[in-house]
Design a protein around this motif. Structure first.
Motif, PDB file in Angstrom:
ATOM      1  N   TYR A   1    -129.161 -91.163 -82.394  1.00  0.00           N
ATOM      2  CA  TYR A   1    -129.054 -92.136 -81.309  1.00  0.00           C
ATOM      3  C   TYR A   1    -128.798 -93.550 -81.784  1.00  0.00           C
ATOM      4  N   ARG A   2    -129.220 -93.896 -83.006  1.00  0.00           N
ATOM      5  CA  ARG A   2    -129.022 -95.264 -83.481  1.00  0.00           C
ATOM      6  C   ARG A   2    -127.547 -95.642 -83.561  1.00  0.00           C
ATOM      7  N   ASP A   3    -126.683 -94.662 -83.938  1.00  0.00           N
ATOM      8  CA  ASP A   3    -125.262 -94.966 -84.053  1.00  0.00           C
ATOM      9  C   ASP A   3    -124.651 -95.270 -82.690  1.00  0.00           C
ATOM     10  N   TRP A   4    -125.192 -94.658 -81.640  1.00  0.00           N
ATOM     11  CA  TRP A   4    -124.528 -94.731 -80.347  1.00  0.00           C
ATOM     12  C   TRP A   4    -125.209 -95.662 -79.371  1.00  0.00           C
ATOM     13  N   LEU A   5    -126.354 -96.197 -79.738  1.00  0.00           N
ATOM     14  CA  LEU A   5    -127.054 -97.115 -78.822  1.00  0.00           C
ATOM     15  C   LEU A   5    -126.199 -98.321 -78.433  1.00  0.00           C
ATOM     16  N   PRO A   6    -125.461 -98.973 -79.363  1.00  0.00           N
ATOM     17  CA  PRO A   6    -124.642-100.116 -78.930  1.00  0.00           C
ATOM     18  C   PRO A   6    -123.587 -99.734 -77.904  1.00  0.00           C
ATOM     19  N   PHE A   7    -122.980 -98.562 -78.079  1.00  0.00           N
ATOM     20  CA  PHE A   7    -121.944 -98.131 -77.136  1.00  0.00           C
ATOM     21  C   PHE A   7    -122.535 -97.888 -75.751  1.00  0.00           C
ATOM     22  N   ILE A   8    -123.625 -97.108 -75.705  1.00  0.00           N
ATOM     23  CA  ILE A   8    -124.268 -96.805 -74.433  1.00  0.00           C
ATOM     24  C   ILE A   8    -124.740 -98.097 -73.760  1.00  0.00           C
TER      25      ILE A   8
END
Lengths: 242, 82
Positions: free
Chosen positions: A85-92
């Protein structure tokens, strides 16, 4: 392409009327660009103001930002999983904040005060092009997430649990962006139309409850979009327990 | 747009939204009923049930919205207007 046969004091509602800019061989909807730049500017201003003087006991803008960060982190962690989830938190988080501020900005700001030669400023998400762009970004993101995490083993997902599922999973890749974009676009445009029609029939007070309902549904739509994006990415990076 | 095309478009737009809301209406009723039952049985799970319920309601609602999009296309961007 007909304008609705009435006009309102603070918001003209014109479906299919745009401020066209010519860019090379492309005709682009200028009003969508202007309002999304305003939304992006407002978000940037909030973030810069909230992170300039970081304090141990957060207050004001920093407090709001920390609350938002924790909220979005919980969504991402719940649907993408602890590992990725850390990789995708900025996108979300970007998706959620942009859609949320667009939806509320379109409903709360009296855009009619800014006069354009044609068309009207409003929520950028009430234009199908914006929502399709966002939805295609989500598609790219989950393909990239799956391929980068699992390599070509990602395509095993298409034949699990049985190869009979293959055509359905392929069709799903097309219906995912379709339903994401239509859902957001339809909801926001429908809110604006309902408020406009009610305000045309009874200009005072009566449209207010519907406007509050509109604010509620547009906040939910931003949440849904972010949640579904996180869910699709999570589905792509999910490791089967063999 | 000739008059028969516009008449047909208006009728079709009404039918698209009207018929399109029957199924999701039934579905949302069933889902909310199930959620209320779940909360009554287990009040401490209310937060989780509410989140899931809102998400699934929005899924069902999007089916109506597809009908609405078709209606809007027929009314404002009719491909048969010629």
């Amino acid at each position: 392409m007909v304008p609705l046969p009435f006009s309102l004091p603070f918001a003209a509602l014109e479906v299919g009327q745009h401020l066209y800019w010519q860019l090379g061989g492309l005709k682009i909807h200028g009003q969508v660009f202007l309002s999304s730049w305003l939304v992006i500017g407002a978000l940037l201003a909030l973030v810069v103001a909230g992170t300039r003087k970081l304090e141990r006991d957060p207050s004001g803008a920093q407090n709001l930002l920390e609350f938002l960060w924790e909220y979005l982190r919980d969504i991402a962690r719940e649907y993408i999983g602890e590992k990725a989830y850390r990789d995708w938190l900025p996108f979300i988080g970007t998706l959620f904040l942009f859609i949320f501020v667009s939806n509320w900005g379109g409903a709360l700001v009296p855009w009619k005060l800014i006069h354009l030669p044609s068309g009207e400023l409003g929520a950028p998400t009430a234009d199908i092009n914006t929502t399709i762009a966002l939805a295609l970004l989500v598609s790219l993101a989950y393909f990239y997430a799956g391929l980068s995490r699992k390599g070509f083993r990602y395509f095993e997902y298409y034949v699990e649990p049985t190869p009979i599922m293959l055509p359905f999973k392929i069709v799903e890749d097309f219906t995912k962006p379709l339903s994401l974009s239509f859902r957001l676009f339809g909801n926001i445009l429908a809110d604006e139309l309902v408020v406009a029609v009610l305000a045309f029939l009874v200009p005072l007070i009566v449209p207010l409850p519907v406007m509050f309902l509109g604010l509620f549904t547009s906040a939910i739509q931003a949440l849904i979009f972010a949640t579904l994006a996180a869910y699709y990415i999570g589905e792509a990076v999910h490791e089967e327990a063999h | 747009m000739d008059s028969i095309t516009s008449a047909a478009s208006v009728v079709a737009a009404g039918l698209a939204v009207g018929l399109g809301s029957i199924g999701p209406g039934i579905g949302q009723g069933t889902a909310s009923g199930g959620a209320v039952e779940g909360i009554a049985r287990q009040p401490e799970a209310e937060g989780k049930i509410r989140g899931t319920l809102l998400l699934s309601l929005a899924f069902m609602e999007s089916l109506t919205i597809y009908g609405l999009v078709v209606a809007l296309v027929l009314l404002f961007a009719n491909p048969f207007a010629g």
